[in-house]
Motif scaffolding. Structure first.
Motif, mmCIF file in Angstrom:
data_model
loop_
_atom_site.group_PDB
_atom_site.id
_atom_site.type_symbol
_atom_site.label_atom_id
_atom_site.label_comp_id
_atom_site.label_asym_id
_atom_site.label_seq_id
_atom_site.Cartn_x
_atom_site.Cartn_y
_atom_site.Cartn_z
ATOM 1 N N THR A 91 0.823 -1.210 0.000
ATOM 2 C CA THR A 91 0.000 0.000 0.000
ATOM 3 C C THR A 91 0.860 1.266 0.000
ATOM 4 O OG1 THR A 91 -0.176 -0.081 2.415
ATOM 5 C CG2 THR A 91 -1.934 -1.122 1.143
ATOM 6 N N ASP A 92 2.097 1.163 0.492
ATOM 7 C CA ASP A 92 2.996 2.324 0.467
ATOM 8 C C ASP A 92 3.416 2.655 -0.965
ATOM 9 O OD1 ASP A 92 2.898 2.512 3.209
ATOM 10 O OD2 ASP A 92 4.744 1.368 3.536
ATOM 11 N N ASP A 93 3.445 1.645 -1.820
ATOM 12 C CA ASP A 93 3.909 1.856 -3.196
ATOM 13 C C ASP A 93 3.017 2.828 -3.958
ATOM 14 O OD1 ASP A 93 6.041 0.021 -2.904
ATOM 15 O OD2 ASP A 93 4.695 -1.652 -3.301
ATOM 16 N N THR A 94 1.721 2.696 -3.771
ATOM 17 C CA THR A 94 0.792 3.591 -4.466
ATOM 18 C C THR A 94 1.048 5.036 -4.071
ATOM 19 O OG1 THR A 94 -0.871 1.824 -4.467
ATOM 20 C CG2 THR A 94 -1.632 4.067 -4.906
ATOM 21 N N ARG A 95 1.278 5.257 -2.792
ATOM 22 C CA ARG A 95 1.551 6.615 -2.308
ATOM 23 C C ARG A 95 2.881 7.127 -2.846
ATOM 24 N NH1 ARG A 95 4.311 7.620 2.144
ATOM 25 N NH2 ARG A 95 3.871 5.540 2.987
ATOM 26 N N HIS A 96 3.915 6.279 -2.826
ATOM 27 C CA HIS A 96 5.216 6.706 -3.340
ATOM 28 C C HIS A 96 5.143 7.053 -4.826
ATOM 29 C CE1 HIS A 96 7.268 4.292 0.097
ATOM 30 N NE2 HIS A 96 6.943 5.507 0.481
ATOM 31 N N ALA A 97 4.445 6.204 -5.586
ATOM 32 C CA ALA A 97 4.314 6.459 -7.023
ATOM 33 C C ALA A 97 3.604 7.778 -7.277
ATOM 34 C CB ALA A 97 3.562 5.310 -7.685
ATOM 35 N N SER A 98 2.553 8.046 -6.502
ATOM 36 C CA SER A 98 1.795 9.286 -6.667
ATOM 37 C C SER A 98 2.633 10.504 -6.318
ATOM 38 C CB SER A 98 0.540 9.234 -5.795
ATOM 39 O OG SER A 98 -0.186 10.431 -5.892
ATOM 40 N N GLU A 99 3.389 10.413 -5.235
ATOM 41 C CA GLU A 99 4.220 11.538 -4.820
ATOM 42 C C GLU A 99 5.311 11.838 -5.843
ATOM 43 O OE1 GLU A 99 5.539 10.178 -1.053
ATOM 44 O OE2 GLU A 99 3.687 10.728 0.009
ATOM 45 N N LEU A 100 5.937 10.800 -6.378
ATOM 46 C CA LEU A 100 7.000 10.991 -7.360
ATOM 47 C C LEU A 100 6.449 11.494 -8.694
ATOM 48 C CD1 LEU A 100 9.137 7.799 -6.613
ATOM 49 C CD2 LEU A 100 9.780 10.152 -6.102
ATOM 50 N N GLY A 104 7.077 14.173 -12.227
ATOM 51 C CA GLY A 104 7.337 13.473 -13.482
ATOM 52 C C GLY A 104 8.260 12.282 -13.351
ATOM 53 N N ILE A 105 8.468 11.815 -12.120
ATOM 54 C CA ILE A 105 9.382 10.691 -11.870
ATOM 55 C C ILE A 105 8.577 9.398 -11.846
ATOM 56 C CG2 ILE A 105 11.055 9.709 -10.241
ATOM 57 C CD1 ILE A 105 11.367 12.633 -9.142
ATOM 58 N N ASP A 106 9.042 8.385 -12.558
ATOM 59 C CA ASP A 106 8.354 7.097 -12.610
ATOM 60 C C ASP A 106 8.799 6.198 -11.463
ATOM 61 O OD1 ASP A 106 6.694 7.406 -14.935
ATOM 62 O OD2 ASP A 106 8.515 7.317 -16.155
ATOM 63 N N PHE A 107 7.967 5.204 -11.144
ATOM 64 C CA PHE A 107 8.209 4.344 -9.982
ATOM 65 C C PHE A 107 7.885 2.888 -10.305
ATOM 66 C CE2 PHE A 107 6.634 2.174 -6.161
ATOM 67 C CZ PHE A 107 7.664 2.402 -5.258
ATOM 68 N N LEU A 108 8.754 2.005 -9.835
ATOM 69 C CA LEU A 108 8.515 0.567 -9.885
ATOM 70 C C LEU A 108 8.774 -0.007 -8.508
ATOM 71 C CD1 LEU A 108 10.481 -0.405 -13.147
ATOM 72 C CD2 LEU A 108 7.990 -0.224 -12.935
ATOM 73 N N ASP A 109 7.994 -1.008 -8.105
ATOM 74 C CA ASP A 109 8.299 -1.752 -6.882
ATOM 75 C C ASP A 109 8.733 -3.155 -7.284
ATOM 76 O OD1 ASP A 109 5.203 -1.610 -7.360
ATOM 77 O OD2 ASP A 109 5.476 -3.506 -6.287
ATOM 78 N N ALA A 155 4.390 -8.439 -12.289
ATOM 79 C CA ALA A 155 3.279 -9.065 -11.575
ATOM 80 C C ALA A 155 1.973 -8.295 -11.709
ATOM 81 C CB ALA A 155 3.633 -9.216 -10.093
ATOM 82 N N GLY A 156 2.070 -6.975 -11.942
ATOM 83 C CA GLY A 156 0.865 -6.169 -12.027
ATOM 84 C C GLY A 156 1.201 -4.701 -11.937
ATOM 85 N N PRO A 157 0.215 -3.863 -11.647
ATOM 86 C CA PRO A 157 0.462 -2.427 -11.529
ATOM 87 C C PRO A 157 1.277 -2.128 -10.277
ATOM 88 C CG PRO A 157 -1.772 -2.933 -10.871
ATOM 89 C CD PRO A 157 -1.205 -4.211 -11.432
ATOM 90 N N VAL A 158 1.514 -0.842 -10.021
ATOM 91 C CA VAL A 158 2.269 -0.439 -8.837
ATOM 92 C C VAL A 158 1.692 -1.113 -7.596
ATOM 93 C CG1 VAL A 158 2.736 1.505 -7.299
ATOM 94 C CG2 VAL A 158 3.100 1.757 -9.748
ATOM 95 N N GLY A 159 2.547 -1.694 -6.785
ATOM 96 C CA GLY A 159 2.141 -2.461 -5.615
ATOM 97 C C GLY A 159 2.144 -3.953 -5.858
ATOM 98 N N GLY A 160 2.036 -4.357 -7.124
ATOM 99 C CA GLY A 160 1.970 -5.778 -7.451
ATOM 100 C C GLY A 160 3.247 -6.532 -7.130
#
Length: 297
Positions: A91-100, A104-109, A155-160
Motif C-alpha cells: 500500500t505504500d507503493d501507491t503513495r510513493h508512485a503518486s508523490e514521485l 514526473g518521476i516514474d516508480f517501480l516496486d 506481476a501487475g500495476p504499482v504495488g503488485g
C-alpha cells in the motif's frame, strides 16, 4: 545500463556485484562510510548519473525507505525512475508512485528473493508498475534474474511486485514450518535413526525437493540435530501482511497463519499466556503441571 544503487548491505552489495559483472555501470551509495560506496551522499549519486536516471533503493522498509524516496523526489528530474527493491508494504507503493509522479518521476516496486546466494544464483524478481517503465529497466532485471526462462515477472500495476513478494514469503514461512515439524517428529521417533540424513535424502527424486531442502542439508552437515541452533525465529512482517490481506479478501490461510504464530511464540511472548492456561487447568480440573514434568517430555 547505468544505475544508482542506494543500500550496499548483504542484498544490495551482492546485487551490485552481479550487475557489474554483467557489464552495467553502477554508482553505489550507503550511509555507512566503511561500505564500498562510490559517492558520499544522495546528491553526489544523482550528479554522477546521466539523465534519464534509474535509481534502485535497497534499504530497510519503513522510515529508511520513506526518507530516501522523499529525498529522491526532490533531487531527480522528470523522466527518471525510482525502483524500490526493499520489502515495503504494497500500500505504500501507491503513495510513493503518486508523490514521485508530481515531479514526473516514474516508480517501480520490485520484490527480490535470493538472499546471500543471489550474486551467484541470480534473484527472483517480482515487479509492479507500468509496462513502459518496466521495459526501460529490463536490462537490469535480465542481469539480476537467474539464467533460464523463469525468475522474472511483471506481476501487475504499482504495488503488485511487493504484494507478490509478500505472498512468496508467506509461502516460505509455511514450507519452513512443515520441514521443521517433520524433522521434530522424526527426532522423537524410535523408528528413525538419522532424521537429518532422512530429510536430505529427499533432495533428489522427491516431490518435496526444493532449494530450502538443499539449505537444510547445508545447515545439518556439521550439526545433525541442530542442537547448536537457538529455537527462536523472528518474523519480518511479510507473512503477517499476507494474513491480513487474505482476511480482507476472504481467503483462508491456516498454514501461513500457523507458521506466523509459531514464530511469535518462539520469541517468548506466549509464556504469560501459557501460565494463565496452566493456572486455569489447575483451578477447574486439578491439573498440576510441574517444571520437572515438562523437562522430561
Amino acid at each position: 545500463m547505468q544505475m544508482g544503487m542506494i543500500g550496499l548491505g548483504r542484498m544490495g552489495g551482492n546485487m551490485v556485484r552481479r550487475l557489474r559483472e554483467g557489464g552495467h555501470k553502477i554508482v553505489g551509495f550507503d550511509m555507512n562510510p566503511d561500505s564500498d560506496r562510490d559517492v558520499a551522499s544522495l546528491e553526489e549519486l544523482v550528479a554522477a548519473l546521466q539523465p534519464p536516471r534509474t535509481v534502485w533503493v535497497m534499504v530497510p522498509s519503513g522510515e529508511p525507505t520513506e526518507a530516501v524516496i522523499t529525498q529522491l523526489g526532490n533531487l531527480l528530474d522528470a523522466g527518471d525512475i525510482v525502483v524500490d527493491g526493499g520489502n515495503s508494504h504494497y500500500t505504500d507503493d501507491t503513495r510513493h508512485a503518486s508523490e514521485l509522479k508530481r515531479n514526473g518521476i516514474d516508480f517501480l516496486d520490485a520484490g527480490v528473493s535470493g538472499g546471500v546466494w543471489g550474486a551467484e544464483r541470480g534473484y527472483a524478481l517480482m515487479v509492479g508498475g507500468e509496462e513502459r517503465v518496466y521495459r526501460k529497466v529490463l536490462p537490469i532485471f535480465e542481469t539480476l534474474k537467474p539464467q533460464g526462462e523463469h525468475g522474472l515477472v511483471l506481476a501487475g500495476p504499482v504495488g503488485g511486485g511487493h504484494f507478490a513478494k509478500m505472498v512468496h514469503n508467506g509461502i516460505e514461512y509455511g514450507m519452513m514450518q512443515a520441514f521443521g515439524e517433520g524433522f521434530a517428529t522424526m527426532m522423537r521417533s524410535e523408528y528413525i535413526t538419522d532424521p537429518a540424513a532422512t530429510m536430505t535424502s529427499w533432495c533428489d527424486g522427491s516431490v518435496v525437493a526444493s532449494w530450502l531442502l538443499d539449505l537444510f542439508e547445508n545447515a545439518t552437515e556439521h550439526d545433525h540435530t541442530l542442537a547448536g541452533m537457538p529455537p527462536v525465529a523472528n518474523e519480518s512482517g511479510e507473512a503477517r501482511w499476507m494474513v491480513e490481506a487474505a482476511l480482507e479478501l476472504g481467503v483462508p490461510t491456516p498454514a501461513t497463519a500457523a507458521a506466523l504464530w509459531q514464530r511469535q511464540t518462539s520469541r517468548g511472548g506466549a509464556d504469560d499466556i501459557l501460565r494463565v492456561v496452566t493456572a486455569l487447568r489447575a483451578q477447574f480440573g486439578g491439573h498440576v503441571t510441574k517444571v520437572d514434568e515438562i523437562a522430561t517430555h
